[in-house]
Design an enzyme around this catalytic site. Structure first.
Site, PDB file in Angstrom:
ATOM      1  N   ASP A 180       1.318  -1.396  -0.128  1.00  0.00           N
ATOM      2  CA  ASP A 180       0.123   0.173  -0.302  1.00  0.00           C
ATOM      3  C   ASP A 180       0.808   1.347   0.037  1.00  0.00           C
ATOM      4  O   ASP A 180       1.914   1.548   1.063  1.00  0.00           O
ATOM      5  CB  ASP A 180      -0.708  -0.196   1.273  1.00  0.00           C
ATOM      6  CG  ASP A 180      -2.087   0.550   0.844  1.00  0.00           C
ATOM      7  OD1 ASP A 180      -1.604   1.724   0.673  1.00  0.00           O
ATOM      8  OD2 ASP A 180      -2.972   0.308   1.733  1.00  0.00           O
ATOM      9  N   ASP A 281      -3.000   4.344  -2.268  1.00  0.00           N
ATOM     10  CA  ASP A 281      -3.665   5.307  -1.596  1.00  0.00           C
ATOM     11  C   ASP A 281      -4.670   6.899  -2.680  1.00  0.00           C
ATOM     12  O   ASP A 281      -3.750   7.964  -2.527  1.00  0.00           O
ATOM     13  CB  ASP A 281      -3.379   5.588  -0.344  1.00  0.00           C
ATOM     14  CG  ASP A 281      -3.729   6.034   1.141  1.00  0.00           C
ATOM     15  OD1 ASP A 281      -4.766   5.703   1.353  1.00  0.00           O
ATOM     16  OD2 ASP A 281      -3.946   7.391   0.747  1.00  0.00           O
ATOM     17  N   GLU A 336      -6.499   3.500  -5.649  1.00  0.00           N
ATOM     18  CA  GLU A 336      -7.878   4.206  -4.692  1.00  0.00           C
ATOM     19  C   GLU A 336      -8.677   5.628  -5.244  1.00  0.00           C
ATOM     20  O   GLU A 336      -7.434   5.719  -5.158  1.00  0.00           O
ATOM     21  CB  GLU A 336      -7.912   4.119  -3.304  1.00  0.00           C
ATOM     22  CG  GLU A 336      -8.818   3.838  -1.967  1.00  0.00           C
ATOM     23  CD  GLU A 336      -8.909   4.945  -1.122  1.00  0.00           C
ATOM     24  OE1 GLU A 336      -9.313   4.310  -0.258  1.00  0.00           O
ATOM     25  OE2 GLU A 336      -7.248   5.609  -0.664  1.00  0.00           O
ATOM     26  N   HIS A 407     -10.677  -1.388   5.317  1.00  0.00           N
ATOM     27  CA  HIS A 407     -10.055  -1.447   6.771  1.00  0.00           C
ATOM     28  C   HIS A 407     -10.992   0.225   7.139  1.00  0.00           C
ATOM     29  O   HIS A 407     -10.653   1.007   8.099  1.00  0.00           O
ATOM     30  CB  HIS A 407      -8.591  -0.957   6.843  1.00  0.00           C
ATOM     31  CG  HIS A 407      -8.394   0.000   5.711  1.00  0.00           C
ATOM     32  ND1 HIS A 407      -8.252  -0.092   4.275  1.00  0.00           N
ATOM     33  CD2 HIS A 407      -7.857   1.217   5.572  1.00  0.00           C
ATOM     34  CE1 HIS A 407      -7.995   1.070   3.982  1.00  0.00           C
ATOM     35  NE2 HIS A 407      -7.279   1.713   5.057  1.00  0.00           N
ATOM     36  N   ASP A 408     -11.940   0.835   5.716  1.00  0.00           N
ATOM     37  CA  ASP A 408     -11.915   2.066   5.967  1.00  0.00           C
ATOM     38  C   ASP A 408     -13.787   1.983   6.320  1.00  0.00           C
ATOM     39  O   ASP A 408     -14.474   2.685   6.458  1.00  0.00           O
ATOM     40  CB  ASP A 408     -11.987   2.995   4.816  1.00  0.00           C
ATOM     41  CG  ASP A 408     -10.517   3.617   4.602  1.00  0.00           C
ATOM     42  OD1 ASP A 408      -9.926   3.365   5.789  1.00  0.00           O
ATOM     43  OD2 ASP A 408      -9.939   3.991   4.075  1.00  0.00           O
TER      44      ASP A 408
END
Ligand code: ISL
Ligand code: CA
Length: 633
Positions: A180, A281, A336, A407-408
């Site tokens: 990431d 990200d 993302e 995870h969000d």
């Protein structure tokens, strides 16, 4: 060239306009088909305020900034369909949040040794690639999404030696690793930022986005995603720096070619260590050529002011193409990209454009008009509509990423229907949807167990900066502490960040030490128990993963929906010319009848032990079809 005189019909030839108009009518609560009726098609842009004025007040003020956005992509050529096979299209990616996966040295924090310990578990489940949330040195203001040193491992997670061992242990098992990379911003403790503050005219002086304030006000009205303004004043420079996320996450200035050189260097560094791919990200936010005030109206609609200036910036495509050719080369990339539409995503990912391989689109995560902090039951018909779009014509030119958890976000099973008696069925239903979808599959840790949201008691149990800031800003604005807590509880990212439940023992077998965040509620959904129980969610995932791997039709085959307009059922064929499958799903908690498909079928997976006449609550079945000819009756 689009102007205020352009008619809606012509506007729809422009890909960005198509996305934006589709989003606008959705927000206004009207059907998308309104855009293609002859009356609307003949409307000039300048006339829209007259007709949409009621549903969308002040729309006039937004039109000019939209025209600039549309003109970025005017005259783009149609994209070529592509069905080339790549490993990453077939991958079953499993996302690990390292802090919460497994604690190898019993200090209460998950780490790389913990992950290495569990590689056989992951291999047995059938996953073929791991995506690790950031593992780089970080002061952890946002749990690693604030990087202090891109070439060092976070001390709590282990050493570079551990990282290298993890990479080679994965490769031994024929599994891939995806890191990431967070390069929209760094930590304010990164040496570039420290130097940028001290030496405005030095090498790093221009590495971040610095501007003078407007009197006592910040340079513009943009908001941070983590509450408050997106600017922070530094007295030393007598300037503000931009931070779209927390104050400790200053945004990099991508306009500066030296920043891009450094980013390429970081990617090379990890490619040389054997990393197979990268999750990027908020990568669509990197180009910020305009720092004008955001529209107040859009700010209200989208909840954040300023987004229209950077969610699809002027130089985004140029930067991505540069990164691809200079650094990523054949490494896998998934971007993302919050807020981009399907047409934009095609331009970001079509093979021939050489930018990204695929992107995460988020439209399916919330029902229309809802956001993560709203307390509501998620209606699965929305998932069906969104995935239907992704897996159909879209996938002919651009490859989708398919996921429901990360995870969000809170856990999807809880969002759909928190009733315990349905938990198993829904968890398995989601497994069927994901593992028979046309796209790369991303699973999030714990999803294979049917993990649910956590019954957090109060703010002291939460850790996430987004939740803590949100609570503070809500109460400061006059919301009662009770109401603020309810809101935060509903959307907190911490639901997905509690320790992975390995056993039903102390600290769920995650650690022998009290974990950094509390363990979720005790229930029967843990890895040890579920691996022993043949009818568990875990086994559903294992079976369906194996099925997908054995049948390329489930990856590459055409997606052919059946009675797509019928609510509450989601039925489709997957067919690659060699093999044909039929998937039949009940999206609601009632017994319903399904489309009748006349062909010889063999049931190969069901989340129910026995089938009835119609479909039982949340029933999901997968059939193999022997006879190639079929018809629906
Ligand atoms: O905050 C949002 C709007 O509600 C999101 O769309 C946001 O842009 C998105 O969640 C970005 O997430 C990524 O970047 C963040 C980090 O905190 C997240 O964990 C990460 O996934 C900042 O690096
Ligand atoms: Ca540890």
């Amino acid at each position: 060239m689009i102007t205020r005189e352009t008619k809606v019909g012509d506007l729809l030839k422009n890909p960005i306009a198509r996305d934006v108009l589709a989003q606008m009518v959705q927000y206004a609560g009207v059907k998308e088909s309104v855009l293609i009726n002859p009356f609307t098609k003949g409307l000039k842009l300048s006339a829209i305020p007259k007709f949409a004025g009621k549903a969308v007040p002040n729309i006039d003020s937004v039109i000019d900034s939209m025209i600039d956005l549309f003109n970025q992509e005017d005259g783009t050529k149609p994209l070529q369909p592509s069905n080339t096979a790549y490993w990453w299209k077939e991958a079953i990616v499993y996302q690990i949040y390292p802090r919460s996966f497994k604690d190898g040295n019993n200090d209460g924090i998950g780490d790389l040794r913990g992950i290495i310990e569990k590689l056989d578990y992951l291999h047995e489940l059938g996953v073929t690639a791991l995506w690790l949330s950031p593992i780089f040195d970080s002061p952890n203001d946002d749990n690693g999404y604030d990087v202090r040193d891109y070439r060092a491992i976070m001390t709590e997670f282990g050493t570079m030696k551990d990282a290298q061992e993890l990479i080679s242990e994965l490769h031994k098992r024929d599994m891939r690793i995806i890191l990431d990379i967070v390069v929209n911003h760094t930590s304010d403790e990164h040496e570039w930022f420290i130097d940028s503050v001290k030496n405005p005219s030095g090498k790093h002086g221009d590495y971040y986005i610095w501007r003078r304030g407007k009197g006592v006000l910040p340079p513009n009205n943009w908001n941070s995603f983590f509450s408050g303004p997106a600017w922070e004043k530094v007295d030393e420079r007598d300037e503000y720096y931009l931070h779209l996320f927390s104050k400790k996450q200053p945004d990099l200035n991508w306009e500066n070619p030296a920043v891009r050189d450094d980013v390429c260097g970081i990617i090379d560094f990890w490619r040389e260590k054997g990393v197979d791919g990268f999750r990027l990200d908020v990568i669509n936010y990197i180009s910020k050529t305009s720092l004008e005030d955001g529209s107040e109206l859009l700010g209200k609609l989208l909840q954040f002011t300023g987004i229209e200036h950077y969610f699809y910036g002027n130089r985004l495509h140029e930067y991505l193409h540069e990164l691809r050719t200079r650094a990523f080369k054949d490494a896998f990339t998934v971007g993302e990209t919050p807020g981009t539409g399907l047409e934009m995503n095609k331009l970001l990912t079509a093979d021939e454009r050489e930018e990204l391989n695929t992107v995460f689109s988020f439209d399916h995560l919330e029902n229309l008009g809802k956001n993560r902090f709203d307390n509501y039951r998620y209606n699965l018909n929305h998932l069906k509509r969104c995935f239907g779009k992704l897996e159909g014509a879209y996938a002919d030119v651009a490859w989708p990423s398919i996921f429901v958890e990360n995870h969000d976000n809170p856990r999807m099973v809880s969002k759909i229907d928190p009733r315990e008696e349905y938990r198993d069925f829904i968890a398995k239903l989601l497994a069927v949807v994901l593992l028979t979808a046309r796209g790369t599959v991303f699973l999030y840790q714990g999803q294979e167990l049917g993990a649910a949201n956590v019954d957090f008691q109060d703010l002291s149990e939460l850790r996430d900066i987004e939740s803590l800031n949100k609570y503070e800003s809500l109460t400061e604005s006059g919301v009662s502490s009770e109401a603020a807590w309810k809101t935060v509880l509903c959307g907190t990212r911490d639901h997905a960040r509690t320790p992975m439940q390995w056993t039903n023992g102390t600290y769920a077998g995650f650690s022998e030490h009290e974990p950094w965040i509390r363990v979720g509620d005790k229930d029967n959904y843990n890895a040890e128990g579920e691996m022993q129980e043949e009818t568990s969610v875990w086994h559903a995932y294992q079976t369906l993963i194996a099925l997908r791997k054995a049948h390329p039709a489930l990856v590459y085959g055409k997606f052919e929906p059946v009675e797509a307009n019928k609510d509450d059922v989601f039925c489709y064929f997957r067919d690659d010319g060699d093999e044909r499958f039929y998937i039949e799903i009940n999206l609601c908690a009632r017994n319903i009848s399904q489309p009748r498909v006349k062909c010889k079928m063999e049931l190969i997976y069901s989340n129910y032990m026995a089938q009835g006449d119609g479909l039982q609550p949340y029933e999901a079945n997968v059939y193999r079809i022997d006879a190639p000819v079929f018809e629906t009756v």
